[in-house]
Scaffold this active site. Sequence first.
Site, PDB file in Angstrom:
ATOM      1  N   ASP A   1      43.154  46.117  43.511  1.00 13.42           N
ATOM      2  CA  ASP A   1      44.589  46.312  43.306  1.00 13.42           C
ATOM      3  C   ASP A   1      44.887  46.996  41.979  1.00 13.42           C
ATOM      4  OD1 ASP A   1      45.731  45.254  45.679  1.00 13.42           O
ATOM      5  OD2 ASP A   1      45.307  43.231  44.989  1.00 13.42           O
TER       6      ASP A   1
ATOM      7  N   ASP B   1      40.674  41.581  34.863  1.00 12.10           N
ATOM      8  CA  ASP B   1      39.449  42.379  34.785  1.00 12.10           C
ATOM      9  C   ASP B   1      38.765  42.255  33.426  1.00 12.10           C
ATOM     10  OD1 ASP B   1      39.780  43.498  37.386  1.00 12.10           O
ATOM     11  OD2 ASP B   1      41.278  44.872  36.572  1.00 12.10           O
TER      12      ASP B   1
ATOM     13  N   ASP C   1      37.451  47.124  40.542  1.00 11.46           N
ATOM     14  CA  ASP C   1      38.590  46.298  40.951  1.00 11.46           C
ATOM     15  C   ASP C   1      39.332  47.015  42.081  1.00 11.46           C
ATOM     16  OD1 ASP C   1      40.920  44.498  40.755  1.00 11.46           O
ATOM     17  OD2 ASP C   1      41.868  46.204  39.740  1.00 11.46           O
TER      18      ASP C   1
ATOM     19  N   LYS D   1      35.433  37.938  37.019  1.00  9.27           N
ATOM     20  CA  LYS D   1      34.711  39.157  37.390  1.00  9.27           C
ATOM     21  C   LYS D   1      33.519  39.433  36.484  1.00  9.27           C
ATOM     22  CE  LYS D   1      38.708  41.097  39.693  1.00  9.27           C
ATOM     23  NZ  LYS D   1      39.666  42.217  39.801  1.00  9.27           N
TER      24      LYS D   1
END
Length: 224
Positions: A10, A178, A8, A151
Amino acid sequence: MIKLVAIDVDGTLTDKDRLISTRAIEFIRKAEKKGIIVSLLSGNVIPVVYALKVFIGINGPVFGENGGVMFDNDGSITKFFSNEKTNSFLDEMSKKTSMRSIFTNKWREASTGFDIDGKDVDYVKAEAEKRGLVVFYSGYSWHLMNKGEDKGFAVKILKEKYGLNYEEILVVGDSNNDMPMFELPVFKACPANATDNVKKASDFVSSYSYGEEIGEVFSHFNLL
């Protein structure tokens, strides 16, 4: 043996102000030199993750819009979902609520980003669910997605592309968006700033935060 790492952006590669950790970049490059495939998975748009791929030197495909769009190493862009329904929903809700478009929507192809006042969140979430859409806040922005666009979907694409087993994949993330990749039977790691549910799902929780964890995570999984 881990062969691919999906990371990921951010909060995982960046600090609270969204500045990328230069130490993280160093460790990514070291792992790549050892033959590890690295992929970035972001809620941001393809032009942003493409730039990260080029300037960091990411050797694997990168995904924007939480897995909805992929930029591959051959320069091709694959759109797995459409934003026709999400844009239509935004148009409808913007007439009834404080839901409003954001700047990056001009580059979005598979989802819709938005801002909203807190009083309208529950109503918009309920209406989106009725239409088969998903609303979530990443910690940085609001996203309106198609069901299945996440994701976890992107990690499955990577698994198939490289002919890997799940136990050959490591995912690294920090927030609720996530979680779909943390629910797969892969290795999982997170920074100290991760949400509680991400920490609980992780095989390794770093003592470092906001990008500074990458070196410790990679060392733990023998990627350096």
